[in-house]
Design a protein around this motif. Structure first.
Motif, PDB file in Angstrom:
ATOM      1  N   LEU A  75       0.831  -1.203   0.000  1.00  0.00           N
ATOM      2  CA  LEU A  75       0.000   0.000   0.000  1.00  0.00           C
ATOM      3  C   LEU A  75       0.867   1.254   0.000  1.00  0.00           C
ATOM      4  O   LEU A  75       0.568   2.231  -0.700  1.00  0.00           O
ATOM      5  CB  LEU A  75      -0.933  -0.007   1.212  1.00  0.00           C
ATOM      6  N   THR A  76       1.948   1.243   0.759  1.00  0.00           N
ATOM      7  CA  THR A  76       2.866   2.376   0.797  1.00  0.00           C
ATOM      8  C   THR A  76       3.547   2.571  -0.559  1.00  0.00           C
ATOM      9  O   THR A  76       3.693   3.702  -1.033  1.00  0.00           O
ATOM     10  CB  THR A  76       3.924   2.164   1.890  1.00  0.00           C
ATOM     11  N   CYS A  77       3.945   1.491  -1.190  1.00  0.00           N
ATOM     12  CA  CYS A  77       4.605   1.590  -2.492  1.00  0.00           C
ATOM     13  C   CYS A  77       3.633   2.040  -3.586  1.00  0.00           C
ATOM     14  O   CYS A  77       4.072   2.632  -4.578  1.00  0.00           O
ATOM     15  CB  CYS A  77       5.244   0.262  -2.860  1.00  0.00           C
ATOM     16  N   ALA A  78       2.345   1.785  -3.410  1.00  0.00           N
ATOM     17  CA  ALA A  78       1.361   2.311  -4.365  1.00  0.00           C
ATOM     18  C   ALA A  78       1.379   3.835  -4.336  1.00  0.00           C
ATOM     19  O   ALA A  78       1.240   4.488  -5.379  1.00  0.00           O
ATOM     20  CB  ALA A  78      -0.029   1.774  -4.039  1.00  0.00           C
ATOM     21  N   LEU A  79       1.577   4.401  -3.156  1.00  0.00           N
ATOM     22  CA  LEU A  79       1.735   5.860  -3.063  1.00  0.00           C
ATOM     23  C   LEU A  79       3.030   6.306  -3.741  1.00  0.00           C
ATOM     24  O   LEU A  79       3.084   7.377  -4.353  1.00  0.00           O
ATOM     25  CB  LEU A  79       1.722   6.304  -1.606  1.00  0.00           C
ATOM     26  N   GLY A  80       4.071   5.489  -3.639  1.00  0.00           N
ATOM     27  CA  GLY A  80       5.318   5.781  -4.341  1.00  0.00           C
ATOM     28  C   GLY A  80       5.123   5.806  -5.847  1.00  0.00           C
ATOM     29  O   GLY A  80       5.687   6.647  -6.551  1.00  0.00           O
ATOM     30  N   LEU A  81       4.296   4.890  -6.356  1.00  0.00           N
ATOM     31  CA  LEU A  81       3.969   4.901  -7.781  1.00  0.00           C
ATOM     32  C   LEU A  81       3.254   6.193  -8.159  1.00  0.00           C
ATOM     33  O   LEU A  81       3.517   6.776  -9.213  1.00  0.00           O
ATOM     34  CB  LEU A  81       3.096   3.695  -8.142  1.00  0.00           C
ATOM     35  N   LEU A  82       2.363   6.634  -7.299  1.00  0.00           N
ATOM     36  CA  LEU A  82       1.624   7.869  -7.568  1.00  0.00           C
ATOM     37  C   LEU A  82       2.562   9.069  -7.630  1.00  0.00           C
ATOM     38  O   LEU A  82       2.478   9.889  -8.546  1.00  0.00           O
ATOM     39  CB  LEU A  82       0.553   8.085  -6.504  1.00  0.00           C
ATOM     40  N   TYR A  83       3.470   9.193  -6.682  1.00  0.00           N
ATOM     41  CA  TYR A  83       4.305  10.383  -6.591  1.00  0.00           C
ATOM     42  C   TYR A  83       5.522  10.360  -7.510  1.00  0.00           C
ATOM     43  O   TYR A  83       6.002  11.418  -7.919  1.00  0.00           O
ATOM     44  CB  TYR A  83       4.753  10.609  -5.145  1.00  0.00           C
ATOM     45  N   PHE A  84       6.042   9.170  -7.838  1.00  0.00           N
ATOM     46  CA  PHE A  84       7.289   9.116  -8.591  1.00  0.00           C
ATOM     47  C   PHE A  84       7.145   8.598 -10.014  1.00  0.00           C
ATOM     48  O   PHE A  84       7.947   8.937 -10.877  1.00  0.00           O
ATOM     49  CB  PHE A  84       8.327   8.280  -7.844  1.00  0.00           C
ATOM     50  N   ILE A  85       6.147   7.786 -10.293  1.00  0.00           N
ATOM     51  CA  ILE A  85       5.958   7.249 -11.640  1.00  0.00           C
ATOM     52  C   ILE A  85       4.908   8.064 -12.396  1.00  0.00           C
ATOM     53  O   ILE A  85       5.114   8.446 -13.531  1.00  0.00           O
ATOM     54  CB  ILE A  85       5.576   5.756 -11.605  1.00  0.00           C
ATOM     55  N   TRP A 120       5.450 -17.059  -2.125  1.00  0.00           N
ATOM     56  CA  TRP A 120       4.924 -16.769  -3.459  1.00  0.00           C
ATOM     57  C   TRP A 120       3.519 -16.176  -3.385  1.00  0.00           C
ATOM     58  O   TRP A 120       3.188 -15.261  -4.153  1.00  0.00           O
ATOM     59  CB  TRP A 120       4.941 -18.023  -4.325  1.00  0.00           C
ATOM     60  N   LEU A 121       2.693 -16.666  -2.471  1.00  0.00           N
ATOM     61  CA  LEU A 121       1.345 -16.108  -2.324  1.00  0.00           C
ATOM     62  C   LEU A 121       1.388 -14.661  -1.835  1.00  0.00           C
ATOM     63  O   LEU A 121       0.656 -13.804  -2.346  1.00  0.00           O
ATOM     64  CB  LEU A 121       0.521 -16.960  -1.364  1.00  0.00           C
ATOM     65  N   VAL A 122       2.239 -14.399  -0.854  1.00  0.00           N
ATOM     66  CA  VAL A 122       2.362 -13.025  -0.339  1.00  0.00           C
ATOM     67  C   VAL A 122       2.864 -12.096  -1.436  1.00  0.00           C
ATOM     68  O   VAL A 122       2.351 -10.979  -1.609  1.00  0.00           O
ATOM     69  CB  VAL A 122       3.282 -12.991   0.903  1.00  0.00           C
ATOM     70  N   GLN A 123       3.842 -12.539  -2.209  1.00  0.00           N
ATOM     71  CA  GLN A 123       4.360 -11.696  -3.291  1.00  0.00           C
ATOM     72  C   GLN A 123       3.298 -11.454  -4.358  1.00  0.00           C
ATOM     73  O   GLN A 123       3.189 -10.334  -4.883  1.00  0.00           O
ATOM     74  CB  GLN A 123       5.624 -12.313  -3.906  1.00  0.00           C
ATOM     75  N   ALA A 124       2.509 -12.463  -4.699  1.00  0.00           N
ATOM     76  CA  ALA A 124       1.443 -12.289  -5.693  1.00  0.00           C
ATOM     77  C   ALA A 124       0.390 -11.297  -5.201  1.00  0.00           C
ATOM     78  O   ALA A 124      -0.064 -10.423  -5.961  1.00  0.00           O
ATOM     79  CB  ALA A 124       0.805 -13.639  -6.015  1.00  0.00           C
ATOM     80  N   VAL A 125       0.008 -11.417  -3.928  1.00  0.00           N
ATOM     81  CA  VAL A 125      -0.968 -10.480  -3.362  1.00  0.00           C
ATOM     82  C   VAL A 125      -0.391  -9.065  -3.337  1.00  0.00           C
ATOM     83  O   VAL A 125      -1.085  -8.094  -3.677  1.00  0.00           O
ATOM     84  CB  VAL A 125      -1.401 -10.943  -1.944  1.00  0.00           C
ATOM     85  N   CYS A 126       0.879  -8.942  -2.973  1.00  0.00           N
ATOM     86  CA  CYS A 126       1.507  -7.618  -2.926  1.00  0.00           C
ATOM     87  C   CYS A 126       1.624  -7.007  -4.317  1.00  0.00           C
ATOM     88  O   CYS A 126       1.408  -5.801  -4.487  1.00  0.00           O
ATOM     89  CB  CYS A 126       2.888  -7.709  -2.275  1.00  0.00           C
ATOM     90  N   ILE A 127       1.957  -7.811  -5.314  1.00  0.00           N
ATOM     91  CA  ILE A 127       2.022  -7.304  -6.688  1.00  0.00           C
ATOM     92  C   ILE A 127       0.654  -6.816  -7.124  1.00  0.00           C
ATOM     93  O   ILE A 127       0.513  -5.725  -7.695  1.00  0.00           O
ATOM     94  CB  ILE A 127       2.567  -8.392  -7.647  1.00  0.00           C
ATOM     95  N   ALA A 128      -0.381  -7.610  -6.843  1.00  0.00           N
ATOM     96  CA  ALA A 128      -1.732  -7.215  -7.239  1.00  0.00           C
ATOM     97  C   ALA A 128      -2.165  -5.934  -6.536  1.00  0.00           C
ATOM     98  O   ALA A 128      -2.684  -5.009  -7.180  1.00  0.00           O
ATOM     99  CB  ALA A 128      -2.708  -8.353  -6.947  1.00  0.00           C
ATOM    100  N   LEU A 129      -1.961  -5.864  -5.236  1.00  0.00           N
ATOM    101  CA  LEU A 129      -2.356  -4.667  -4.487  1.00  0.00           C
ATOM    102  C   LEU A 129      -1.598  -3.432  -4.957  1.00  0.00           C
ATOM    103  O   LEU A 129      -2.193  -2.379  -5.213  1.00  0.00           O
ATOM    104  CB  LEU A 129      -2.109  -4.871  -2.990  1.00  0.00           C
ATOM    105  N   MET A 130      -0.288  -3.551  -5.067  1.00  0.00           N
ATOM    106  CA  MET A 130       0.527  -2.399  -5.435  1.00  0.00           C
ATOM    107  C   MET A 130       0.179  -1.910  -6.841  1.00  0.00           C
ATOM    108  O   MET A 130       0.035  -0.702  -7.068  1.00  0.00           O
ATOM    109  CB  MET A 130       2.001  -2.777  -5.352  1.00  0.00           C
ATOM    110  N   ALA A 131       0.008  -2.831  -7.782  1.00  0.00           N
ATOM    111  CA  ALA A 131      -0.276  -2.434  -9.164  1.00  0.00           C
ATOM    112  C   ALA A 131      -1.674  -1.840  -9.298  1.00  0.00           C
ATOM    113  O   ALA A 131      -1.846  -0.784  -9.911  1.00  0.00           O
ATOM    114  CB  ALA A 131      -0.116  -3.639 -10.092  1.00  0.00           C
ATOM    115  N   VAL A 132      -2.669  -2.495  -8.719  1.00  0.00           N
ATOM    116  CA  VAL A 132      -4.052  -2.032  -8.881  1.00  0.00           C
ATOM    117  C   VAL A 132      -4.282  -0.704  -8.164  1.00  0.00           C
ATOM    118  O   VAL A 132      -4.856   0.233  -8.731  1.00  0.00           O
ATOM    119  CB  VAL A 132      -5.049  -3.117  -8.402  1.00  0.00           C
ATOM    120  N   ILE A 133      -3.821  -0.605  -6.929  1.00  0.00           N
ATOM    121  CA  ILE A 133      -4.028   0.641  -6.180  1.00  0.00           C
ATOM    122  C   ILE A 133      -3.184   1.765  -6.780  1.00  0.00           C
ATOM    123  O   ILE A 133      -3.658   2.900  -6.916  1.00  0.00           O
ATOM    124  CB  ILE A 133      -3.739   0.434  -4.687  1.00  0.00           C
TER     125      ILE A 133
END
Length: 156
Positions: A75-85, A120-133
């Protein structure tokens, strides 16, 4: 190129600096979340929590707390995507790149390829959350109304 709205120019230095910046955001915020969780339960922080695949799991309290830290970090890195990407269509690319380098880091740190299913499950969930949010947040800012009249009208 003239006449195209938001034309994309290939800039490898920009892309490389954004990758380094997102990797810094990823590990910096993950370290902060892990330190906060460790401080709450009076546990000693370790790099194993970040890079050891067998730490993550549902059976032990440290495993559950580490999983919670990874989810909060997404969730924090999704904010990083917003501000830096700032581009919705690049969110998935940068998210997968960050997690690919994390996979390489885990592989290098533990000297073996991560084989734990929960990792692998945690990484998949984190990828989905970070990308979608991240994409949702970026698209929200991209779709803001562009003001056409910034100056007051003059009666001529």
């Amino acid at each position: 190129m003239a006449g195209q709205f938001r034309s994309y120019v290939w800039d490898p230095l920009l892309i490389l600096s954004q990758i380094v910046l997102m990797q810094t955001v990823y590990y910096g915020s993950l370290g902060l979340w892990l330190a906060l969780v460790d401080g709450l339960v009076r546990s000693s922080p370790s790099l194993d929590q970040m890079f050891e695949a067998e730490i993550l799991g549902f059976s032990t309290p440290p495993g559950r707390l580490s999983m919670m830290s990874f989810i909060l970090n997404a969730l924090t890195c999704a904010l990083g995507l917003l501000y830096f990407i700032r581009r919705g269509k690049q969110c998935l690319d940068f998210t997968v790149t960050v997690h690919f380098f994390h996979l390489l880091g885990c592989w290098f740190y533990s000297s073996r390829f991560p084989s734990a299913l929960t990792w692998w499950l945690v990484q998949a969930v984190c990828i989905a959350l970070m990308a979608v949010i991240g994409e949702y947040l970026c698209m929200r800012t991209e779709l803001k109304e562009i003001p056409l009249n910034s100056a007051p009208k003059s009666n001529v």
